[in-house]
Design a protein around this motif. Structure first.
Motif, short mmCIF file in Angstrom:
data_model
loop_
_atom_site.label_atom_id
_atom_site.label_comp_id
_atom_site.label_asym_id
_atom_site.label_seq_id
_atom_site.Cartn_x
_atom_site.Cartn_y
_atom_site.Cartn_z
N THR A 1 0.86 -1.18 0.00
CA THR A 1 0.00 0.00 0.00
C THR A 1 0.89 1.23 0.00
O THR A 1 2.05 1.17 0.37
N ALA A 2 0.32 2.35 -0.42
CA ALA A 2 1.12 3.57 -0.49
C ALA A 2 0.28 4.75 -0.06
O ALA A 2 -0.95 4.75 -0.20
N GLY A 3 0.94 5.76 0.46
CA GLY A 3 0.27 7.02 0.78
C GLY A 3 -0.85 6.85 1.78
O GLY A 3 -0.69 6.16 2.78
N PRO A 4 -1.99 7.49 1.52
CA PRO A 4 -3.10 7.42 2.47
C PRO A 4 -3.57 5.99 2.69
O PRO A 4 -4.11 5.66 3.74
N GLY A 5 -3.36 5.13 1.70
CA GLY A 5 -3.77 3.74 1.83
C GLY A 5 -3.04 3.03 2.95
O GLY A 5 -3.54 2.06 3.51
N ARG A 6 -1.85 3.52 3.28
CA ARG A 6 -1.06 2.91 4.35
C ARG A 6 -1.81 2.97 5.68
O ARG A 6 -1.71 2.06 6.51
N ALA A 7 -2.60 4.03 5.87
CA ALA A 7 -3.39 4.13 7.11
C ALA A 7 -4.43 3.02 7.14
O ALA A 7 -4.63 2.37 8.18
N ASN A 8 -5.09 2.77 6.00
CA ASN A 8 -6.05 1.67 5.95
C ASN A 8 -5.36 0.34 6.22
O ASN A 8 -5.89 -0.50 6.94
N ALA A 9 -4.16 0.19 5.64
CA ALA A 9 -3.43 -1.07 5.85
C ALA A 9 -3.11 -1.25 7.32
O ALA A 9 -3.20 -2.36 7.85
N GLN A 10 -2.76 -0.17 7.99
CA GLN A 10 -2.47 -0.28 9.42
C GLN A 10 -3.70 -0.69 10.20
O GLN A 10 -3.62 -1.47 11.15
N ALA A 11 -4.87 -0.15 9.80
CA ALA A 11 -6.11 -0.54 10.48
C ALA A 11 -6.33 -2.04 10.31
O ALA A 11 -6.67 -2.75 11.26
N ILE A 12 -6.09 -2.54 9.07
CA ILE A 12 -6.31 -3.97 8.82
C ILE A 12 -5.29 -4.81 9.58
O ILE A 12 -5.62 -5.88 10.12
N VAL A 13 -4.04 -4.31 9.66
CA VAL A 13 -3.02 -5.03 10.43
C VAL A 13 -3.45 -5.13 11.89
O VAL A 13 -3.28 -6.18 12.54
N LEU A 14 -4.05 -4.06 12.41
CA LEU A 14 -4.56 -4.11 13.79
C LEU A 14 -5.58 -5.24 13.95
O LEU A 14 -5.53 -6.00 14.92
N PHE A 15 -6.48 -5.38 12.97
CA PHE A 15 -7.48 -6.45 13.08
C PHE A 15 -6.84 -7.82 12.97
O PHE A 15 -7.25 -8.75 13.67
N VAL A 16 -5.84 -7.93 12.09
CA VAL A 16 -5.16 -9.23 11.96
C VAL A 16 -4.50 -9.59 13.29
O VAL A 16 -4.57 -10.74 13.74
#
Lengths: 166, 100
Positions: free
Chosen positions: B50-65
């Motif tokens: 992921t890149a840019g603002p998408g990285r924040a979404n990826a972090q949210a998903i990593v939290l759920f994982v």
């Protein structure tokens, strides 16, 4: 500089997981995994994901691996895993690994065409944005994961908490 | 700046090492640890791609994982403790009741 950090952290991570495969003591394995997960936390930091890095170190290297060590404490460790004589299992595992690696390499070739877009890393590091995301777009997943953790606690108590079990 | 592909390659190597560990090791506890390695490789791939603002979404998903992994670890470990209490062994080559 960043490259050096990346190389060192990834080498530590891969070496720790490899050591876990080679070692025969579950307690050592858990400690190797702590090292691997801590290095992985550093890699998350390199990827401009401070929140994921902190969560990785606190929750994974901290809480989950401590849980594993507590579990190791309950088992008889004096009996080490005997040296495996079966070469078949190792052969099958490496065949599967090679297949999987080839598949992932194909995926890697496909994404290598993706040019890295010019983005501001400050945007990714913005914690307020992540917080807002968690309580707007990801509100339901957040609440569901809270429920899941609650259910996991109850489940663990119901399974292993009883004195008469087993 | 390190290309995302480097992180993806590392994630692939970690995942494969996890698979190998799962099949080579014979005690339930270490096999369970191998599953955790695979989950982490997945997280790394998520963040790398992921890149840019998408990285924040990826972090949210990593939290759920991570949350799901924690729940899985708790329940899985208590199951392993139960197996050990009942059979006095957590070695998968000694638990062969289902073998015909």
């Amino acid at each position: 500089m960043t490259l050096a950090v990346f190389v060192v952290l990834s080498a530590v991570c891969v070496a720790a997981v490899a050591a876990m495969i080679l070692s025969r003591n579950p307690a050592d394995n858990a400690l190797f995994l702590v090292v691997a997960f801590a290095a992985l936390g550093g890699l998350f930091g390199l990827l401009d994901s401070p929140f994921a890095a902190v969560a990785q170190v606190l929750v994974y290297a901290g809480a989950i691996m401590v849980l594993f060590l507590f579990a190791v404490m309950m088992f008889d460790l004096r009996r080490l895993e005997p040296r495996s004589r079966k070469r078949v299992r190792l052969g099958l595992a490496s065949a599967l690994a090679a297949l999987l690696l080839a598949e992932l390499a194909l995926a890697g070739i496909r994404i290598s065409g993706l040019a890295g877009p010019a983005w501001r890393s400050a945007e990714a590091r913005d914690m307020a944005r992540l917080g807002r995301l968690l309580f707007t777009d990801y509100l339901y997943p957040l609440e569901i994961s809270a429920l899941l953790l609650m259910a996991a606690i109850a489940g663990a108590l119901a399974l292993a908490g009883r004195k008469d079990a087993g | 700046m390190i290309p995302p592909l480097a992180f993806f390659v590392l994630a692939a190597v970690l995942f494969v090492l996890g698979v190998v560990a799962f099949f080579v090791k014979k005690d339930l506890l270490t096999q369970f640890m191998a599953v955790e390695v695979m989950l982490n490789a997945g997280n790394l791939a998520f963040l790398a791609l992921t890149a840019g603002p998408g990285r924040a979404n990826a972090q949210a998903i990593v939290l759920f994982v991570i949350a799901v992994a924690a729940a899985e670890a708790v329940v899985g470990l208590s199951v392993i403790v139960l197996v050990f209490r009942r059979r006095k062994s957590i070695r998968t080559d000694e638990l062969r009741d289902l073998k015909g």
